[in-house]
Design a protein around this motif. Structure first.
Motif, PDB file in Angstrom:
ATOM      1  N   LEU A 146       0.841  -1.199   0.000  1.00  0.00           N
ATOM      2  CA  LEU A 146       0.000   0.000   0.000  1.00  0.00           C
ATOM      3  C   LEU A 146       0.875   1.248   0.000  1.00  0.00           C
ATOM      4  O   LEU A 146       0.610   2.205  -0.743  1.00  0.00           O
ATOM      5  CB  LEU A 146      -0.946   0.005   1.204  1.00  0.00           C
ATOM      6  CG  LEU A 146      -1.861   1.223   1.326  1.00  0.00           C
ATOM      7  CD1 LEU A 146      -2.711   1.428   0.071  1.00  0.00           C
ATOM      8  CD2 LEU A 146      -2.736   1.111   2.563  1.00  0.00           C
ATOM      9  N   ALA A 147       1.922   1.254   0.791  1.00  0.00           N
ATOM     10  CA  ALA A 147       2.823   2.403   0.820  1.00  0.00           C
ATOM     11  C   ALA A 147       3.440   2.638  -0.557  1.00  0.00           C
ATOM     12  O   ALA A 147       3.532   3.771  -1.022  1.00  0.00           O
ATOM     13  CB  ALA A 147       3.924   2.181   1.865  1.00  0.00           C
ATOM     14  N   LYS A 148       3.836   1.569  -1.231  1.00  0.00           N
ATOM     15  CA  LYS A 148       4.431   1.700  -2.568  1.00  0.00           C
ATOM     16  C   LYS A 148       3.406   2.256  -3.558  1.00  0.00           C
ATOM     17  O   LYS A 148       3.729   3.146  -4.345  1.00  0.00           O
ATOM     18  CB  LYS A 148       4.969   0.355  -3.046  1.00  0.00           C
ATOM     19  CG  LYS A 148       5.619   0.443  -4.421  1.00  0.00           C
ATOM     20  CD  LYS A 148       6.243  -0.868  -4.822  1.00  0.00           C
ATOM     21  CE  LYS A 148       6.886  -0.870  -6.194  1.00  0.00           C
ATOM     22  NZ  LYS A 148       6.798   0.285  -7.027  1.00  0.00           N
ATOM     23  N   LEU A 149       2.196   1.742  -3.516  1.00  0.00           N
ATOM     24  CA  LEU A 149       1.149   2.244  -4.415  1.00  0.00           C
ATOM     25  C   LEU A 149       0.942   3.741  -4.214  1.00  0.00           C
ATOM     26  O   LEU A 149       0.914   4.511  -5.186  1.00  0.00           O
ATOM     27  CB  LEU A 149      -0.172   1.508  -4.170  1.00  0.00           C
ATOM     28  CG  LEU A 149      -1.362   2.098  -4.917  1.00  0.00           C
ATOM     29  CD1 LEU A 149      -1.422   1.543  -6.326  1.00  0.00           C
ATOM     30  CD2 LEU A 149      -2.638   1.846  -4.172  1.00  0.00           C
ATOM     31  N   LEU A 150       0.819   4.156  -2.974  1.00  0.00           N
ATOM     32  CA  LEU A 150       0.585   5.575  -2.686  1.00  0.00           C
ATOM     33  C   LEU A 150       1.778   6.421  -3.099  1.00  0.00           C
ATOM     34  O   LEU A 150       1.613   7.500  -3.679  1.00  0.00           O
ATOM     35  CB  LEU A 150       0.263   5.763  -1.203  1.00  0.00           C
ATOM     36  CG  LEU A 150      -1.057   5.147  -0.763  1.00  0.00           C
ATOM     37  CD1 LEU A 150      -1.165   5.158   0.749  1.00  0.00           C
ATOM     38  CD2 LEU A 150      -2.235   5.853  -1.412  1.00  0.00           C
TER      39      LEU A 150
END
Length: 60
Positions: A45-49
């Motif tokens: 999720l952090a990478k996507l954001l």
């Protein structure tokens, strides 16, 4: 009336679109709430954001 998942998807897409414009404390709160039942998804999720909004940083 549509089910809750329909509206959750709509809101989720809106959050993704507006993420970079949100105050950091709101970003962090939403990030942590999103991971409540899925802590294993934290890095993804952090990478996507970050990929969508490079000037943002994830909580953690």
């Amino acid at each position: 009336m549509r089910d809750e998942n329909h509206f959750a998807l709509m809101l989720g897409r809106a959050v993704l679109a507006a993420w970079g414009d949100m105050p950091r404390d709101i970003q962090e709160a939403l990030f942590e709430i999103a991971l409540t039942d899925r802590p294993g998804d934290r890095d993804d999720l952090a990478k996507l954001l970050h990929d969508r909004h490079p000037r943002t940083a994830h909580a953690g």
